[in-house]
Design a protein around this motif. Sequence first.
Motif, PDB file in Angstrom:
ATOM      1  N   ALA A 133      -9.349  -6.555  15.789  1.00  0.00           N
ATOM      2  CA  ALA A 133      -8.263  -6.548  14.808  1.00  0.00           C
ATOM      3  C   ALA A 133      -7.082  -7.340  15.353  1.00  0.00           C
ATOM      4  N   ALA A 134      -6.567  -8.262  14.550  1.00  0.00           N
ATOM      5  CA  ALA A 134      -5.386  -9.055  14.912  1.00  0.00           C
ATOM      6  C   ALA A 134      -4.230  -8.556  14.049  1.00  0.00           C
ATOM      7  N   VAL A 135      -3.277  -7.875  14.661  1.00  0.00           N
ATOM      8  CA  VAL A 135      -2.263  -7.125  13.919  1.00  0.00           C
ATOM      9  C   VAL A 135      -0.872  -7.722  14.110  1.00  0.00           C
ATOM     10  N   GLN A 136      -0.211  -8.008  12.989  1.00  0.00           N
ATOM     11  CA  GLN A 136       1.171  -8.468  13.023  1.00  0.00           C
ATOM     12  C   GLN A 136       2.029  -7.586  12.120  1.00  0.00           C
ATOM     13  N   GLY A 137       3.315  -7.511  12.440  1.00  0.00           N
ATOM     14  CA  GLY A 137       4.236  -6.765  11.588  1.00  0.00           C
ATOM     15  C   GLY A 137       3.843  -5.302  11.470  1.00  0.00           C
ATOM     16  N   PHE A 138       3.950  -4.774  10.264  1.00  0.00           N
ATOM     17  CA  PHE A 138       3.682  -3.352  10.057  1.00  0.00           C
ATOM     18  C   PHE A 138       2.186  -3.069   9.897  1.00  0.00           C
ATOM     19  N   CYS A 139       1.770  -1.975  10.503  1.00  0.00           N
ATOM     20  CA  CYS A 139       0.406  -1.467  10.377  1.00  0.00           C
ATOM     21  C   CYS A 139       0.551   0.022  10.094  1.00  0.00           C
ATOM     22  N   LEU A 140       0.486   0.387   8.813  1.00  0.00           N
ATOM     23  CA  LEU A 140       0.841   1.733   8.395  1.00  0.00           C
ATOM     24  C   LEU A 140      -0.281   2.363   7.566  1.00  0.00           C
ATOM     25  N   GLY A 141      -0.367   3.675   7.597  1.00  0.00           N
ATOM     26  CA  GLY A 141      -1.310   4.379   6.737  1.00  0.00           C
ATOM     27  C   GLY A 141      -2.730   3.880   6.909  1.00  0.00           C
ATOM     28  N   GLY A 142      -3.251   3.275   5.845  1.00  0.00           N
ATOM     29  CA  GLY A 142      -4.602   2.744   5.887  1.00  0.00           C
ATOM     30  C   GLY A 142      -4.813   1.710   6.971  1.00  0.00           C
ATOM     31  N   GLY A 143      -3.758   1.037   7.369  1.00  0.00           N
ATOM     32  CA  GLY A 143      -3.869   0.069   8.462  1.00  0.00           C
ATOM     33  C   GLY A 143      -4.289   0.748   9.755  1.00  0.00           C
ATOM     34  N   ILE A 144      -3.802   1.974   9.978  1.00  0.00           N
ATOM     35  CA  ILE A 144      -4.195   2.731  11.160  1.00  0.00           C
ATOM     36  C   ILE A 144      -5.679   3.078  11.099  1.00  0.00           C
ATOM     37  N   GLY A 145      -6.175   3.368   9.898  1.00  0.00           N
ATOM     38  CA  GLY A 145      -7.592   3.641   9.748  1.00  0.00           C
ATOM     39  C   GLY A 145      -8.450   2.453  10.129  1.00  0.00           C
ATOM     40  N   LEU A 146      -7.982   1.266   9.797  1.00  0.00           N
ATOM     41  CA  LEU A 146      -8.728   0.047  10.120  1.00  0.00           C
ATOM     42  C   LEU A 146      -8.709  -0.247  11.615  1.00  0.00           C
ATOM     43  N   VAL A 147      -7.512  -0.283  12.194  1.00  0.00           N
ATOM     44  CA  VAL A 147      -7.423  -0.666  13.608  1.00  0.00           C
ATOM     45  C   VAL A 147      -7.918   0.444  14.525  1.00  0.00           C
ATOM     46  N   GLY A 148      -7.765   1.700  14.088  1.00  0.00           N
ATOM     47  CA  GLY A 148      -8.251   2.801  14.897  1.00  0.00           C
ATOM     48  C   GLY A 148      -9.760   2.793  15.025  1.00  0.00           C
ATOM     49  N   ASN A 149     -10.437   2.192  14.062  1.00  0.00           N
ATOM     50  CA  ASN A 149     -11.897   2.095  14.109  1.00  0.00           C
ATOM     51  C   ASN A 149     -12.374   0.767  14.665  1.00  0.00           C
ATOM     52  N   ALA A 150     -11.458  -0.158  14.947  1.00  0.00           N
ATOM     53  CA  ALA A 150     -11.851  -1.447  15.507  1.00  0.00           C
ATOM     54  C   ALA A 150     -12.298  -1.272  16.958  1.00  0.00           C
ATOM     55  N   ASP A 151     -13.013  -2.268  17.446  1.00  0.00           N
ATOM     56  CA  ASP A 151     -13.467  -2.233  18.836  1.00  0.00           C
ATOM     57  C   ASP A 151     -12.394  -2.701  19.803  1.00  0.00           C
ATOM     58  N   ALA A 152     -11.509  -3.571  19.342  1.00  0.00           N
ATOM     59  CA  ALA A 152     -10.423  -4.081  20.185  1.00  0.00           C
ATOM     60  C   ALA A 152      -9.276  -4.508  19.276  1.00  0.00           C
ATOM     61  N   ILE A 153      -8.071  -4.454  19.825  1.00  0.00           N
ATOM     62  CA  ILE A 153      -6.874  -4.812  19.052  1.00  0.00           C
ATOM     63  C   ILE A 153      -6.040  -5.802  19.845  1.00  0.00           C
ATOM     64  N   VAL A 154      -5.677  -6.902  19.195  1.00  0.00           N
ATOM     65  CA  VAL A 154      -4.683  -7.831  19.717  1.00  0.00           C
ATOM     66  C   VAL A 154      -3.509  -7.769  18.742  1.00  0.00           C
ATOM     67  N   ALA A 155      -2.288  -7.663  19.256  1.00  0.00           N
ATOM     68  CA  ALA A 155      -1.135  -7.471  18.386  1.00  0.00           C
ATOM     69  C   ALA A 155      -0.008  -8.432  18.726  1.00  0.00           C
ATOM     70  N   SER A 156       0.762  -8.778  17.702  1.00  0.00           N
ATOM     71  CA  SER A 156       1.955  -9.590  17.925  1.00  0.00           C
ATOM     72  C   SER A 156       3.060  -8.688  18.449  1.00  0.00           C
TER      73      SER A 156
END
Length: 257
Positions: free
Chosen positions: A104-127
């Motif tokens: 998951a490549a995450v920028q800016g806000f990651c809220l609500g359903g966004g947490i569901g997506l990234v929490g289930n990802a294998d790895a997270i890269v964030a701005s």
Amino acid sequence: MPVSLAYAESSPTDKAIAVVDVDYAPVNALPVQGWYDLADTLRAAGRDPDVRCVVLTASGRGFNAGVDIKEMRRDSGHAALIGANRGCAEAFAAVYECEVPVVAAVQGFCLGGGIGLVGNADAIVASDDATFGLPELDRGALGAATHLARLVPQHLMRTLYYTSRTVTAAELHAHGSVWKVVPRDRLKESAMELAGEIAHKDAYLLRLAKAALNGIDPVDVRRSYRYEQGFTFEANLSGVADRVRSTFGGTARREAK
């Protein structure tokens, strides 16, 4: 298209890296169909035998703002709520059950359903401007604590959940749940670098590894999340959800004093 699928030209083999991008202006708050579209796209990418890694990105100011609250408000019954519950469950599961690793490549806000997506990802890269949180109690809902618990320790998860506060990418990096924090203009590049490293591994072995790692997880994330959603539906049936949503948590805070 609001949800698009592309393949990285610089991947080690043709189509080795699939890029799934979400673009629902203005803030990537997805309607019911959007969650299903995202789930279908992720599953299709994972089923492609040439794909070794999926990168999940989003266009615009933020990664994801959760469900489309306005869609729910337009519905006089419960069809939109049920649809959103099921759609979110399918999208989150599609990340987790994708046959290959998901970055998951995450920028800016990651809220609500966004947490569901990234929490289930294998790895997270964030701005470095990324923030993560569950404002569910301010929206008359419950859910995705299952996924927030995969990002932070238990007591911090509970505090964040009860307060609707957010944490920064740097804080999640300190907890080990974000792989790398980079300037926004380097986000996709950094995510692709990690995906490229993963995609150099044997394709068949990667799929075995994904299945094996899911198999040893201590929590069944699909069942756990659906359990949480039952309380969201109860909140709506009781009327408290509408009362809280009307002020984005303001009424609930005043009543608690």
